[in-house]
Design a protein around this motif. Structure first.
Motif, PDB file in Angstrom:
ATOM      1  N   THR A 136     -12.940   3.049  -2.793  1.00 50.62           N
ATOM      2  CA  THR A 136     -12.638   1.947  -3.705  1.00 50.62           C
ATOM      3  C   THR A 136     -12.726   2.415  -5.150  1.00 50.62           C
ATOM      4  OG1 THR A 136     -13.681   0.384  -2.155  1.00 50.62           O
ATOM      5  CG2 THR A 136     -13.390  -0.370  -4.437  1.00 50.62           C
ATOM      6  N   VAL A 137     -11.734   2.067  -5.963  1.00 46.78           N
ATOM      7  CA  VAL A 137     -11.851   2.227  -7.416  1.00 46.78           C
ATOM      8  C   VAL A 137     -12.043   0.832  -7.993  1.00 46.78           C
ATOM      9  CG1 VAL A 137     -10.768   3.005  -9.558  1.00 46.78           C
ATOM     10  CG2 VAL A 137     -10.370   4.270  -7.428  1.00 46.78           C
ATOM     11  N   HIS A 138     -13.068   0.688  -8.829  1.00 51.48           N
ATOM     12  CA  HIS A 138     -13.379  -0.642  -9.370  1.00 51.48           C
ATOM     13  C   HIS A 138     -13.850  -0.550 -10.819  1.00 51.48           C
ATOM     14  CE1 HIS A 138     -17.853  -0.152  -9.136  1.00 51.48           C
ATOM     15  NE2 HIS A 138     -17.519   0.721  -8.212  1.00 51.48           N
ATOM     16  N   PHE A 139     -13.702  -1.657 -11.538  1.00 50.67           N
ATOM     17  CA  PHE A 139     -14.297  -1.744 -12.869  1.00 50.67           C
ATOM     18  C   PHE A 139     -15.809  -1.810 -12.706  1.00 50.67           C
ATOM     19  CE2 PHE A 139     -10.063  -3.362 -14.146  1.00 50.67           C
ATOM     20  CZ  PHE A 139      -9.856  -2.568 -15.272  1.00 50.67           C
ATOM     21  N   VAL A 140     -16.519  -1.193 -13.629  1.00 56.38           N
ATOM     22  CA  VAL A 140     -17.977  -1.154 -13.540  1.00 56.38           C
ATOM     23  C   VAL A 140     -18.577  -2.384 -14.213  1.00 56.38           C
ATOM     24  CG1 VAL A 140     -20.059   0.151 -14.155  1.00 56.38           C
ATOM     25  CG2 VAL A 140     -17.966   1.366 -13.495  1.00 56.38           C
ATOM     26  N   THR A 141     -19.460  -3.039 -13.453  1.00 55.40           N
ATOM     27  CA  THR A 141     -20.227  -4.165 -13.984  1.00 55.40           C
ATOM     28  C   THR A 141     -21.701  -3.809 -13.801  1.00 55.40           C
ATOM     29  OG1 THR A 141     -20.039  -5.231 -11.826  1.00 55.40           O
ATOM     30  CG2 THR A 141     -18.449  -5.913 -13.488  1.00 55.40           C
ATOM     31  N   MET A 151      -8.277  -0.712  -6.676  1.00 60.17           N
ATOM     32  CA  MET A 151      -7.481  -0.098  -5.614  1.00 60.17           C
ATOM     33  C   MET A 151      -8.400   0.405  -4.502  1.00 60.17           C
ATOM     34  SD  MET A 151      -4.552   2.816  -6.219  1.00 60.17           S
ATOM     35  CE  MET A 151      -3.571   1.896  -7.371  1.00 60.17           C
ATOM     36  N   GLN A 152      -7.896   0.346  -3.277  1.00 63.67           N
ATOM     37  CA  GLN A 152      -8.641   0.881  -2.135  1.00 63.67           C
ATOM     38  C   GLN A 152      -7.700   1.668  -1.233  1.00 63.67           C
ATOM     39  OE1 GLN A 152     -10.382  -2.926  -0.687  1.00 63.67           O
ATOM     40  NE2 GLN A 152     -12.356  -1.977  -1.108  1.00 63.67           N
ATOM     41  N   ALA A 153      -8.275   2.603  -0.483  1.00 65.94           N
ATOM     42  CA  ALA A 153      -7.520   3.266   0.582  1.00 65.94           C
ATOM     43  C   ALA A 153      -8.394   3.276   1.822  1.00 65.94           C
ATOM     44  CB  ALA A 153      -7.158   4.697   0.183  1.00 65.94           C
ATOM     45  N   ALA A 154      -7.763   3.046   2.973  1.00 63.46           N
ATOM     46  CA  ALA A 154      -8.487   3.007   4.238  1.00 63.46           C
ATOM     47  C   ALA A 154      -8.155   4.237   5.066  1.00 63.46           C
ATOM     48  CB  ALA A 154      -8.110   1.748   5.008  1.00 63.46           C
ATOM     49  N   VAL A 155      -9.140   4.699   5.835  1.00 63.97           N
ATOM     50  CA  VAL A 155      -8.906   5.785   6.801  1.00 63.97           C
ATOM     51  C   VAL A 155      -9.495   5.354   8.133  1.00 63.97           C
ATOM     52  CG1 VAL A 155      -9.064   7.543   4.982  1.00 63.97           C
ATOM     53  CG2 VAL A 155     -11.071   7.048   6.389  1.00 63.97           C
ATOM     54  N   ALA A 172     -10.110  12.937   0.617  1.00 63.26           N
ATOM     55  CA  ALA A 172      -8.681  13.211   0.392  1.00 63.26           C
ATOM     56  C   ALA A 172      -7.996  11.964  -0.182  1.00 63.26           C
ATOM     57  CB  ALA A 172      -8.025  13.646   1.699  1.00 63.26           C
ATOM     58  N   GLN A 173      -8.408  10.783   0.282  1.00 61.00           N
ATOM     59  CA  GLN A 173      -7.832   9.536  -0.237  1.00 61.00           C
ATOM     60  C   GLN A 173      -8.378   9.189  -1.621  1.00 61.00           C
ATOM     61  OE1 GLN A 173      -5.227   7.904   1.119  1.00 61.00           O
ATOM     62  NE2 GLN A 173      -5.286   9.706   2.442  1.00 61.00           N
TER      63      GLN A 173
END
Ligand code: GAR
Length: 209
Positions: A136-141, A151-155, A172-173
């Motif tokens: 997961t890429v997220h804004f930091v709080t 954005m997220q990527a699943a494996v 890799a993701q």
């Protein structure tokens, strides 16, 4: 172009994926600085070898989190940094620092938030028996690993996976979505508004339902 600082604590493979992406023509950001809280971080040498200014700010030299974060903030301001990417930065940041950089600081986490916040995410995913894992890429709080998701990527989790084999599949993701998410943020196409993420357009098409 926005000036980006990447904060690391270790090997810096995500840092390298951002540096490589930003070196391509048309990428809407410049990696201006790599900063580590550990002077011995392997990533510092890799950044230097790639021609990026690399500095360390040893947290051991500071009395407390507040004074470390104040020095960090001063350095980022001095370097005219517009956006901060945490990439394996293994240190909690104080609420005042996070508030100062709200909407201008993003992080990558090796799990599909809000599952598996914190450490040892691959080990815990295997223990729980989940069949899908990811990053997961997220804004930091201020609260750790809670920020609004960009954005997220699943494996898949495969039979016989170990934390290492699963972690490599996730990593890799990470190297795919972190540069893609940074691009969205730098282009203003993903932004924090009223505590939520607004995304104009997906770089990676969301799966059809
Ligand atoms: C990455 O898997 C990143 O998602 C994770 O640490 C690793 C750093 O690797 N971050 C966290 O756990 C944040 N709490 P790297 O130095 O090779 O990018």
């Amino acid at each position: 172009k926005p000036r980006v600082a990447i904060l690391i604590s270790g090997r810096g493979s995500n840092m390298m994926s951002l540096i490589e992406a930003a070196s391509r023509p048309g990428f809407p950001a410049e990696i201006a600085l790599v900063l580590s809280n550990r002077p011995d971080a392997h990533g510092l040498a890799r950044a230097q070898a790639a021609g990026i200014a690399a500095r360390s700010l040893d947290h051991k030299g500071f009395a407390d989190r507040a004074s470390f974060d104040a020095a960090l903030d001063a350095l980022l301001v001095e370097e005219q940094i517009d956006l901060v990417c945490l990439a394996g930065f293994m240190r909690l940041l104080t609420a005042p620092f996070v508030e100062t950089w709200a909407g201008r600081m993003i992080n990558i986490h090796p799990a599909l938030l809000p599952s598996f916040k914190g450490l040892h995410t691959h080990e815990r995913a295997l223990e729980e028996g989940v069949k899908i894992h990811g990053c997961t890429v997220h804004f930091v709080t201020p609260e750790m690993d809670v920020g609004p998701i960009i954005m997220q990527a699943a494996v898949p989790v495969l039979e016989g996976d170990t934390p290492d084999s699963l972690g490599a599949r996730v990593l890799a993701q990470e190297h795919v979505i972190y540069p893609a998410a940074l691009r969205l943020v730098c282009e203003g196409r993903a932004r924090l508004e009223g505590g939520r993420v607004v995304i104009d357009e997906f770089e990676i098409a969301p799966p059809a339902l």
